[in-house]
Design an enzyme around this catalytic site. Structure first.
Site, short mmCIF file in Angstrom:
data_model
loop_
_atom_site.label_atom_id
_atom_site.label_comp_id
_atom_site.label_asym_id
_atom_site.label_seq_id
_atom_site.Cartn_x
_atom_site.Cartn_y
_atom_site.Cartn_z
N LYS A 116 -13.41 28.27 6.48
CA LYS A 116 -14.64 27.50 6.30
C LYS A 116 -15.24 27.13 7.68
O LYS A 116 -14.54 27.25 8.71
CB LYS A 116 -14.32 26.25 5.47
CG LYS A 116 -13.87 26.58 4.03
CD LYS A 116 -13.51 25.31 3.27
CE LYS A 116 -13.18 25.60 1.81
NZ LYS A 116 -12.78 24.37 1.07
N TYR B 93 -18.13 29.34 -6.40
CA TYR B 93 -17.32 28.31 -7.05
C TYR B 93 -17.46 28.31 -8.57
O TYR B 93 -16.56 27.83 -9.26
CB TYR B 93 -17.62 26.92 -6.45
CG TYR B 93 -16.88 26.71 -5.15
CD1 TYR B 93 -15.49 26.58 -5.13
CD2 TYR B 93 -17.54 26.71 -3.94
CE1 TYR B 93 -14.79 26.43 -3.95
CE2 TYR B 93 -16.85 26.56 -2.74
CZ TYR B 93 -15.47 26.42 -2.76
OH TYR B 93 -14.78 26.28 -1.58
N ASN C 233 -11.22 20.98 4.63
CA ASN C 233 -9.83 21.44 4.57
C ASN C 233 -9.66 22.87 5.10
O ASN C 233 -8.73 23.57 4.73
CB ASN C 233 -9.29 21.29 3.15
CG ASN C 233 -10.14 22.00 2.12
OD1 ASN C 233 -11.04 22.77 2.48
ND2 ASN C 233 -9.85 21.78 0.85
N HIS D 56 -10.69 28.31 2.17
CA HIS D 56 -10.67 28.58 0.73
C HIS D 56 -9.69 29.72 0.50
O HIS D 56 -9.69 30.70 1.25
CB HIS D 56 -12.04 29.00 0.20
CG HIS D 56 -11.91 29.61 -1.17
ND1 HIS D 56 -11.80 28.83 -2.30
CD2 HIS D 56 -11.78 30.90 -1.57
CE1 HIS D 56 -11.64 29.63 -3.34
NE2 HIS D 56 -11.61 30.89 -2.93
N GLU E 222 -13.53 37.09 -6.88
CA GLU E 222 -14.01 36.57 -5.59
C GLU E 222 -14.15 37.69 -4.56
O GLU E 222 -15.12 37.71 -3.79
CB GLU E 222 -13.07 35.47 -5.07
CG GLU E 222 -13.21 34.19 -5.89
CD GLU E 222 -12.30 33.06 -5.44
OE1 GLU E 222 -12.43 31.95 -5.98
OE2 GLU E 222 -11.44 33.26 -4.56
P1 ADP Z 1 -9.07 24.51 -3.48
O1 ADP Z 1 -9.97 24.85 -2.32
O2 ADP Z 1 -7.75 23.92 -3.00
O3 ADP Z 1 -8.87 25.63 -4.46
P2 ADP Z 1 -10.87 23.28 -5.45
O4 ADP Z 1 -11.17 24.67 -5.94
O5 ADP Z 1 -10.41 22.28 -6.46
O6 ADP Z 1 -9.77 23.30 -4.27
O7 ADP Z 1 -12.15 22.67 -4.73
C1 ADP Z 1 -12.94 23.47 -3.89
C2 ADP Z 1 -13.28 22.70 -2.61
O8 ADP Z 1 -14.11 21.58 -2.96
C3 ADP Z 1 -12.10 22.10 -1.88
O9 ADP Z 1 -11.43 23.02 -1.05
C4 ADP Z 1 -12.76 20.97 -1.12
O10 ADP Z 1 -13.39 21.43 0.08
C5 ADP Z 1 -13.83 20.50 -2.09
N1 ADP Z 1 -13.39 19.37 -2.93
C6 ADP Z 1 -12.57 19.42 -4.00
N2 ADP Z 1 -12.40 18.20 -4.54
C7 ADP Z 1 -13.13 17.33 -3.78
C8 ADP Z 1 -13.39 15.93 -3.81
N3 ADP Z 1 -12.86 15.14 -4.73
N4 ADP Z 1 -14.18 15.39 -2.87
C9 ADP Z 1 -14.75 16.16 -1.93
N5 ADP Z 1 -14.56 17.50 -1.86
C10 ADP Z 1 -13.77 18.08 -2.75
MG MG Z 2 -10.18 26.52 -5.85
#
Ligand code: ADP
Ligand code: MG
Length: 203
Positions: free
Chosen positions: A16, A56, A158, A161, A172
């Protein structure tokens, strides 16, 4: 999905914009290389917000699951979630994600190898850096939390992805890469990882 040899499993990974800005491209790639995975596709681009939204929402369950995961994250820390409705939470997350993911260059990659999806998720760590395990990329290189991101109305930062399942990976990869942007090739170290007989080492 046609089943190929397990060593040919592929997953989609995206560094990211914060990962690129933090100068972590090399470090992140190194983690996946170290475990024995093979990089079969890679490019840098600035994604369009619509492309991010489509990414997403490729999984019809993503809105519900991500909202529920957020609510659980708050409860486990004894905190009150911003809403009890998972879909309301995700609607906001999605808007913020579009801004976050399209603010600068990202590095999109396809990694291949045995259990590629699960191995990459394990090395990447849990979604919220505050609770990601030590030793994972998110646990070792970043410190964000929902408590920090939600009141500021932004996505949790974080770094990465990574696809959550083989099905997610397949759609994807197709969303980000054309077939001609990926390369099928052999790496010498695959012998020691996957060869059954190991009879080609001694002279
Ligand atoms: P992952 O990336 O671990 O698969 P998700 O698919 O659940 O996680 O969510 C996609 C992205 O959305 C996350 O990597 C994060 O950047 C963001 N995200 C998820 N939940 C939250 C939240 N509660 N508040 C802010 N950002 C979030
Ligand atoms: Mg995810």
């Amino acid at each position: 999905m046609t089943k190929t040899h397990p060593s040919k499993e592929r997953t989609f990974v995206l560094i990211k914009p914060d990962g690129v800005q933090r100068g972590l491209i090399g470090e992140i790639i190194k983690r996946y290389e170290n475990v024995g995975l093979k990089l079969v596709g890679m490019k840098m681009l600035v994604p369009d917000p619509d492309h991010v939204e489509a990414h997403y929402t490729l999984d019809p369950n993503w809105r519900r699951v991500t909202g529920e995961k957020t609510i659980k994250g708050y409860r486990e820390k004894g905190l009150t979630p911003p809403s009890e409705d998972p879909l309301e939470i995700t609607a906001k997350i999605l808007e913020n994600l579009k801004k976050y993911m399209s603010c600068g260059p990202v590095v999109a990659m396809v990694w291949q190898g045995a259990h590629a999806v699960k191995i990459v998720r394990k090395l990447t760590g849990g979604t919220e850096p505050l609770t990601s395990d030590v030793g994972t990329i998110r646990g070792d290189y970043v410190l964000d939390s929902y408590q920090m991101s939600d009141p500021d109305n932004r996505a949790v930062r974080n770094l990465i992805h990574a696809s959550g399942s083989e099905e997610e990976a397949e759609i994807e990869i197709a969303h980000w890469f054309s077939d001609s942007e990926m390369t099928n090739y052999r790496m010498v170290h695959e012998e020691i990882l996957y060869d059954v007989n190991l009879d080609g080492i001694l002279e």
